[in-house]
Enzyme design. Structure first.
Site, mmCIF file in Angstrom:
data_model
loop_
_atom_site.group_PDB
_atom_site.id
_atom_site.type_symbol
_atom_site.label_atom_id
_atom_site.label_comp_id
_atom_site.label_asym_id
_atom_site.label_seq_id
_atom_site.Cartn_x
_atom_site.Cartn_y
_atom_site.Cartn_z
ATOM 1 N N GLU A 177 33.317 -4.134 -50.475
ATOM 2 C CA GLU A 177 34.002 -4.641 -49.551
ATOM 3 C C GLU A 177 35.540 -5.438 -50.161
ATOM 4 O O GLU A 177 35.299 -5.988 -51.094
ATOM 5 C CB GLU A 177 33.483 -5.780 -48.521
ATOM 6 C CG GLU A 177 34.326 -6.578 -47.464
ATOM 7 C CD GLU A 177 33.896 -7.249 -46.426
ATOM 8 O OE1 GLU A 177 33.980 -7.194 -45.422
ATOM 9 O OE2 GLU A 177 33.117 -8.220 -47.056
ATOM 10 N N GLU A 201 26.505 -11.787 -38.884
ATOM 11 C CA GLU A 201 27.457 -10.761 -38.886
ATOM 12 C C GLU A 201 28.113 -10.775 -40.137
ATOM 13 O O GLU A 201 29.027 -11.848 -40.559
ATOM 14 C CB GLU A 201 28.475 -10.983 -37.708
ATOM 15 C CG GLU A 201 29.194 -9.809 -37.457
ATOM 16 C CD GLU A 201 30.518 -9.665 -38.248
ATOM 17 O OE1 GLU A 201 30.633 -8.971 -39.102
ATOM 18 O OE2 GLU A 201 31.469 -10.581 -37.662
ATOM 19 N N CYS A 241 36.440 -8.145 -41.324
ATOM 20 C CA CYS A 241 35.298 -7.503 -41.738
ATOM 21 C C CYS A 241 35.164 -5.991 -41.225
ATOM 22 O O CYS A 241 34.404 -4.935 -41.725
ATOM 23 C CB CYS A 241 34.015 -8.155 -41.322
ATOM 24 S SG CYS A 241 34.083 -8.299 -39.308
#
Length: 484
Positions: free
Chosen positions: A386, A258, A292
């Protein structure tokens, strides 16, 4: 300096049922990211400690897997109760170790409790099947069994929940587990989950935790011959390394990864602008944007762009920022100096690349006040990568088709959101987004223990929660029986 949790020394490692000092020469200093105070110092785990933890897990796993389903269920459910009983103590640990705000810490404990309760039902939900054979007199039985031993590598942002999200289901279906928590959060990511399940009645050896430097024990933790699955939550670059090591570094094993995200929050022309602006402010800055699933990019139809931007900026300027232990604070400190340095670089690069600064709060120590950039294009780094911090970009879409194009202009695909008063329209738009999860008229930050969780593209492999977790942490075994 020592610290405790639930009556045990929180500087120790649980290995084979004993709380012991690490055997590394390295000393870990646990720092409060808000005020820089030293929480505790501890000896880190060594390669020998990893070996001992895995060997204890291997020795204990078969008996644990053979434990009646109802008994395993009761133990896992007891762990959920203990999370609630220790809530206030855990909240304080999350605040001082991970920089969590009080509201985020409480949310994290609730999430961890929810997946633990869901996992308590798993022992009775593991089903095999009997399949017909093309050979007369033969029977095919396909058993679903535990993987064996699972190595869990958890991150520092939601350390408790993202450890337990793997630990609880893995234990429930009969695996033994060894946790390697992030170096910044050895207690909330390692000691607390291990102690909770130990106190709940998980036998010695079935759960262990080894906190150590990735440079010393990281590769060995993944390539060790004992684990059959490595469950990793963290950045995409490190996740790639974990995947490569799991395949090429020793006995092959499966991975659940993940990884990073770059969540788009799409506001279509018919959206409720007031509600969307408020939701975007929360979804972008909850836990300092260190999630995230945090909103990285707000993509707004040109027809409502200016109205949305004005209301969004107003909402962001009113976000409470400061001491994470204070009631009402939404934005606290970033986790460490490395993250802080990276965010400063991203801010300067966004300006250099031509983004317009709409909100630029001060930076006080590790406390980065919210930043909002408009006039952002999809080729700018702030939109491509990100961010993992309290920085958000706003992009203008020419129309709905362009909004979908912008939403997909990323190498990541974990979570997304689309806002529209027309639910069918929004659902059709959602299907155009290459993302594991898309939420309509909601935040990108969402998690329910019985519903699939996972991403696409560079956001990872595998699925968590509910039936998907049962499948992830078990394997099929074919037993063919020829009766005549």
């Amino acid at each position: 300096m020592t610290a405790t949790f639930a009556g045990i020394d929180a500087t120790k490692h649980l290995i084979g049922g004993q709380w012991v000092e690490g055997n590394s020469d390295r000393i870990s200093t646990n720092i409060n990211p808000y005020d820089d105070s030293v929480i505790a110092e501890s000896k880190q785990a060594s390669i020998a400690d990893v070996d001992a933890a895995y060997e204890a897990a291997k020795k204990a796993q078969a008996e644990w897997a053979a434990t009646p389903a109802a008994e395993r269920s009761a133990i896992i459910y007891r762990a959920a109760e203990l999370l609630e009983e220790h809530r206030e103590e855990i909240v304080e640990w999350l605040i001082k170790e991970s920089g969590s705000t009080r509201s985020k810490a409480n949310l994290e404990i609730t999430l961890a409790g929810n997946i633990t309760k869901e996992s308590a039902s798993f022992p009775g939900r593991v089903h095999g099947r009997i399949s017909p054979s093309n050979t007369p007199g033969k029977e095919n039985r396909v058993y679903r069994v535990a993987k064996g031993v699972v190595g869990v590598i958890s991150p520092w942002n939601f350390p408790l929940n993202l450890s337990i999200r793997s630990v609880a289901p893995a234990l429930a279906v009969g695996n033994a587990v060894v946790i390697k928590p992030a170096s910044d959060t050895p207690v909330t990511g390692g000691v607390i989950p291990a102690r909770i399940f130990e106190e709940a009645g998980v036998p010695a050896g079935v759960i262990s935790t080894v906190a150590g430097a990735g440079s010393e024990i990281g590769d060995h933790f993944v390539t060790h011959a004992v684990p059959k699955l490595i469950s990793f939550t963290g950045s995409t670059p490190v996740g790639r390394r974990v995947g490569e090591l799991a395949i090429n570094g020793g006995p092959m094993k499966t991975v659940a990864l993940e990884l990073g995200g770059n969540a788009p929050f799409v506001v279509l022309a018919d959206a409720d602008i007031d509600a969307a602006a408020q939701a975007a402010a929360v979804g972008a800055f909850l836990h300092q944007g260190q999630i995230c699933m945090s909103i990285n990019r707000v993509i707004v139809d040109a027809a409502v762009h200016d109205e949305f931007l004005e209301k969004f900026v107003e909402a962001v300027k009113n976000i409470p920022t400061g001491d994470p232990s204070a009631e009402g604070t939404l934005v606290g400190p970033v986790i460490n100096d490395s993250q802080l340095s990276g965010l400063k670089e991203k801010i300067e690069l966004a300006k250099k690349e031509g983004a317009t600064v709409q909100v630029e709060g001060p930076i006080e120590g590790r406390l980065v006040h919210p930043h909002v950039f408009s006039d952002v294009t999809s080729d700018m780094e702030i939109a491509r990568e990100e961010i993992f911090g309290p920085l958000i970009s706003v992009l203008k879409a020419d129309d709905e088709a362009h909004a979908a194009e912008l939403a997909n202009a990323s190498d990541f695909g974990l979570s997304a959101a689309v806002w529209s008063k027309d639910i069918d329209r929004a659902a059709q738009f959602a299907l155009q987004i290459d993302s594991g999860m898309v939420h309509i008229n909601d935040l990108t930050v969402n998690d329910e223990p019985h519903v699939m969780f996972g991403g696409s593209k560079n956001s990872g492999l595998g699925r968590f929660n509910g039936d998907w977790a049962i499948e992830e942490f078990t394997t099929d075994r074919w037993i063919g029986i020829k009766r005549s």
